[in-house]
Write an enzyme that holds these catalytic residues in place. Structure first.
Site, PDB file in Angstrom:
ATOM      1  N   CYS A  21      15.550  14.119  -5.392  1.00 23.57           N
ATOM      2  CA  CYS A  21      16.489  15.223  -5.584  1.00 23.57           C
ATOM      3  C   CYS A  21      15.747  16.566  -5.611  1.00 23.57           C
ATOM      4  CB  CYS A  21      17.333  14.989  -6.829  1.00 23.57           C
ATOM      5  SG  CYS A  21      18.856  15.975  -6.848  1.00 23.57           S
ATOM      6  N   SER A  79      11.555  -0.308 -42.336  1.00 27.38           N
ATOM      7  CA  SER A  79      12.952  -0.079 -42.698  1.00 27.38           C
ATOM      8  C   SER A  79      13.767  -1.355 -42.620  1.00 27.38           C
ATOM      9  CB  SER A  79      13.557   0.957 -41.743  1.00 27.38           C
ATOM     10  OG  SER A  79      13.591   0.448 -40.420  1.00 27.38           O
ATOM     11  N   GLY A  80      13.189  -2.399 -41.994  1.00 24.57           N
ATOM     12  CA  GLY A  80      13.937  -3.622 -41.761  1.00 24.57           C
ATOM     13  C   GLY A  80      14.472  -3.699 -40.354  1.00 24.57           C
ATOM     14  N   GLU A 123      16.974   5.792  -9.375  1.00 24.15           N
ATOM     15  CA  GLU A 123      16.759   5.258 -10.721  1.00 24.15           C
ATOM     16  C   GLU A 123      18.040   4.893 -11.448  1.00 24.15           C
ATOM     17  OE1 GLU A 123      16.620   9.830 -11.211  1.00 24.15           O
ATOM     18  OE2 GLU A 123      16.284   8.319  -9.664  1.00 24.15           O
ATOM     19  N   HIS A 171      19.428   9.617  -6.212  1.00 24.72           N
ATOM     20  CA  HIS A 171      18.720   9.128  -7.402  1.00 24.72           C
ATOM     21  C   HIS A 171      18.617   7.602  -7.378  1.00 24.72           C
ATOM     22  CE1 HIS A 171      18.432  12.878  -9.766  1.00 24.72           C
ATOM     23  NE2 HIS A 171      19.533  13.217  -9.122  1.00 24.72           N
TER      24      HIS A 171
END
Length: 511
Positions: free
Chosen positions: A82, A223-224, A171, A169
């Site tokens: 692009c 934090s888990g 992606e 694009h």
């Protein structure tokens, strides 16, 4: 300095991160750098190829973005996407101008000439366009590789120098063979080997941790959630006797979170855990604070204070380990022409002066790579595939001031949401699910009485790496059950709404 197979120069596209992600999915290590990175830094990375991302600028404008021209003199393949395509055309003498017909959305391209890019791919493909400028003539030395209805130079290239340019694009998922095009660029143009995987990453990171830490100890904040759990497991695999694992109850946790975390580390991971009750200090500092960025900064600063105080109790603790991800780094920094989206409590929210050195072993990888790493390290599926939970916790799921009554309302609503998703089989089908307490009251009727209570928003999304997300299309019956239970069972909530925003333009979390 870590080497990269492919370097992606960021010119500000919302899709830049997806380029790196698509390559990594195929075993090619790609790294993102700002468009104005120095040529020396590029050379130091020893890339086998370079990709120029899309972006919002125009190459003919006064504020256009340009990379070092030496990029085209490195004797390595270059792919422009692009804006990157238009930049390449401009660099080699072609004219770029505003397009009379802007292209946004799906388009069909027709392959005109054989190329490494399209090896083993159909001659006609659906791709995703997003541009308002056009290349008016072919640069000297290049040939047309594909055309579209509105672009006679949709794809052009120089097979000898391995320079390629795409107007679309590849992606994004809407480009049906985009992933294969990127793979072909890496494999056939750049001669990249598909050796990037979490097994090799785990071994490399473990060795790096040993070398960096030496005989010192590391304070590991958990934090888990999956990120911090994987960090703890990775540290344990490298320097188990030197790791001090600390869990801070900041008062911003979900219902039963503290008990779940303590059980998981002791019984599932076999790691000793120090649990600190810091609810009072966190909530007192957040009192009266409404701005989300200020909340994040306060939480980040307070976490560090608590950790540093704990570190004083342990001899030789010199490092603090965190579960910072590549997405955190990207969203918290200005990469190329991209703008800062929001600070993360474990990135932009850190105080400038910190007495502990920071170690972030996951900062080069995306969320789905973290999950793969967790499985590689032997963590259970329940731990690895638990829904993400932000470091600032429920503070960024309460619009406005954070206080105990609001936290309790949100916890109760959140429990119901998760219960309903699990009982219906939808929990494992989604990336993340949570409730947001809105700073809004609305009129309702319960029985014969008028109510004026809180509204809560239900947010459930699908994603693969957290960089993009779409709202989950939950069945109406399930949404009805969630709404009915929250309103009936949580006193103080009389309205439930469902967030149907995708990322972008919205972020997953509200704050």
């Amino acid at each position: 300095m870590k080497k990269a197979d492919i370097l992606v120069l960021d010119f500000g596209s919302q899709y830049t991160q997806l380029i790196a992600r698509r390559l990594r999915e195929q075993g090619v290590y790609a790294e993102i750098l700002p468009f104005n990175v120095s040529l020396d830094e590029i050379k130091a990375k020893e890339p086998k190829g370079i990709i120029l991302s899309g972006g919002p600028a125009s190459v003919y404008a006064n504020d256009a973005y340009f990379c070092d021209k030496g990029v085209f003199d490195l004797n390595i393949p270059v792919l422009g996407i692009c804006y990157g395509m238009q930049l390449m055309a401009h660099h080699f003498g072609a004219n770029v101008a505003p397009a009379g017909h802007k292209e946004y959305g799906k388009a069909t391209i027709d392959i005109q000439n054989d190329s490494d890019l399209f090896k083993n791919l159909p001659k006609k493909q659906t791709v995703w366009m997003s541009h308002s400028d056009k290349v008016e003539n072919l640069p000297q030395g290049f040939e047309v590789l594909a055309t579209s209805e509105n672009s006679p130079f949709c794809v052009f290239g120089d097979e000898k120098r391995k320079f390629f340019a795409l107007q679309f694009h590849p992606e994004v998922q809407h480009s049906e063979f985009g992933k294969s095009i990127l793979k072909n660029f890496a494999k056939y143009a750049c001669n990249c080997d598909s050796v990037w995987n979490m097994g090799s990453f785990a071994k490399t990171q473990a060795q790096k941790i040993k070398e960096e830490v030496g005989n010192d100890k590391v304070l590991c904040a958990v934090s888990g959630g999956v990120d911090s759990s994987v960090v703890a497991a990775l540290l344990a695999s490298a320097i188990k006797d030197q790791v001090v694992v600390v869990f801070v109850d900041n008062g911003l946790l979900r219902s039963g979170e503290k008990e779940q975390v303590e059980y998981m580390f002791k019984h599932t991971l076999g790691i000793d855990l120090i649990s600190i009750d810091a609810r009072e200090i966190f909530l007192s500092r957040l009192a009266g604070v409404r701005d989300p960025e200020q909340k994040r900064k306060i939480i980040g600063n307070t976490f560090i204070e608590v950790f540093e105080e704990e570190a004083k109790k342990h001899k030789d603790v010199k490092y603090l380990a965190q579960g910072t991800l590549y997405t955190d780094i990207i969203e918290s920094s200005v990469v190329g022409a991209s703008k800062t989206i929001k600070s993360h409590h474990n990135v932009g929210g850190l105080p400038e002066k910190m007495n502990l050195k920071l170690i972030e072993p996951l900062k080069e990888i995306f969320k789905d790579e973290v999950r793969a790493l967790g499985m590689e390290l032997g963590l259970s599926k329940d731990v690895v595939y638990r829904h993400p939970f932000p470091g600032p916790g429920l503070a960024i799921r309460i619009m406005g001031e954070v206080n105990e009554p609001s936290l309790e309302l949100l916890r109760k609503a959140d429990v119901i949401l998760i219960e309903e998703l699990k009982s219906s089989g939808w929990y494992d089908k989604t990336w993340q699910a949570f409730c947001v307490l809105l700073n809004v009251q609305s009129v309702g009727v319960m029985g014969d009485n008028r109510t004026y209570d809180n509204a809560v928003c239900v947010r459930v999304v699908n994603a693969s790496d957290g960089m993009t997300a779409t709202f989950s299309h939950l069945p109406y019956e399930l949404l009805e059950n969630i709404s009915r239970r929250i309103i009936n069972e949580v006193n103080g909530i009389n309205r439930v709404v469902y967030d149907i925003s995708s990322k972008p333009p919205a972020t997953i979390e509200w704050e």
